[in-house]
Scaffold this active site. Sequence first.
Site, PDB file in Angstrom:
ATOM      1  N   CYS A   1     -23.844 -36.389  27.751  1.00 57.23           N
ATOM      2  CA  CYS A   1     -23.316 -35.439  28.734  1.00 57.23           C
ATOM      3  C   CYS A   1     -21.819 -35.375  28.516  1.00 57.23           C
ATOM      4  CB  CYS A   1     -23.645 -35.895  30.156  1.00 57.23           C
ATOM      5  SG  CYS A   1     -22.968 -34.796  31.423  1.00 57.23           S
TER       6      CYS A   1
ATOM      7  N   GLU B   1     -25.031 -28.496  28.145  1.00 61.44           N
ATOM      8  CA  GLU B   1     -25.585 -29.153  26.961  1.00 61.44           C
ATOM      9  C   GLU B   1     -25.769 -28.091  25.889  1.00 61.44           C
ATOM     10  OE1 GLU B   1     -25.537 -31.638  24.880  1.00 61.44           O
ATOM     11  OE2 GLU B   1     -26.047 -32.829  26.653  1.00 61.44           O
TER      12      GLU B   1
END
Length: 231
Positions: free
Chosen positions: A2, A109
């Site tokens: 992340c 993402e």
Amino acid sequence: MCGRFTITVDRVGTILKRFEAELSPDFRDYAPRYNAAPMQFVPAIVAEESGRRLLMSLLWMLTPPWAEKEGSKYSGQINVRDDTIQKNRYFRTLLVNQRCIFVADGFYEWQTPPGYKKGMRKIPYRITMKNDDFIPLAGLYRIVEEKKKSTYTGAIITTTPNKLMMPIHNRMPVILPEKSLDRWLDPAFKNFDQLHECLSPFPDSKMKAYQVSIAVNNARMDVPALIKKVE
């Protein structure tokens, strides 16, 4: 992993009310973030020994003791894997004693396209709750003392992907469900096994993902247009 997230609420009071927290005395001025990136100060919640929850400005780059040694080329890390915590004694200790929440309402993402070759662009997605609620990202923190100044540094914990995330990336941040939130922010709770059970993929049925502009690739960009859906 992340590597970017968002927190777009326009008032800090909304965050304080949602997580029953108070402002830390050294909290920096709040502003919505559309592309929060590593090595930046981001809003996070840490509980004192008394149980009082503080919203503070945390440096998104966990600095472990070995990164402070003279000559070390290791700067720190933005993510800690759930399986690393299981195996590594230092991170096991942090899980028991120094937990925090990164305050977010979405994260980014990048998906590797079919037939990917070096030089091709990966496809950025923003992932949020279906109801656009907060996303409490599980984190670990460490306080670094330097020149009589204390800096909170932290990393987001990642786990295996749920069904929504699988086509996009092979890791996802740990999102704490409501039933785990009080336990996570309770400094008196120190059962490692039960805390590690919190590090599971969040139900995909409550989440959504949509493609966004490649402008998000630039960590210096932090504008509302970044969270708009693109076809």
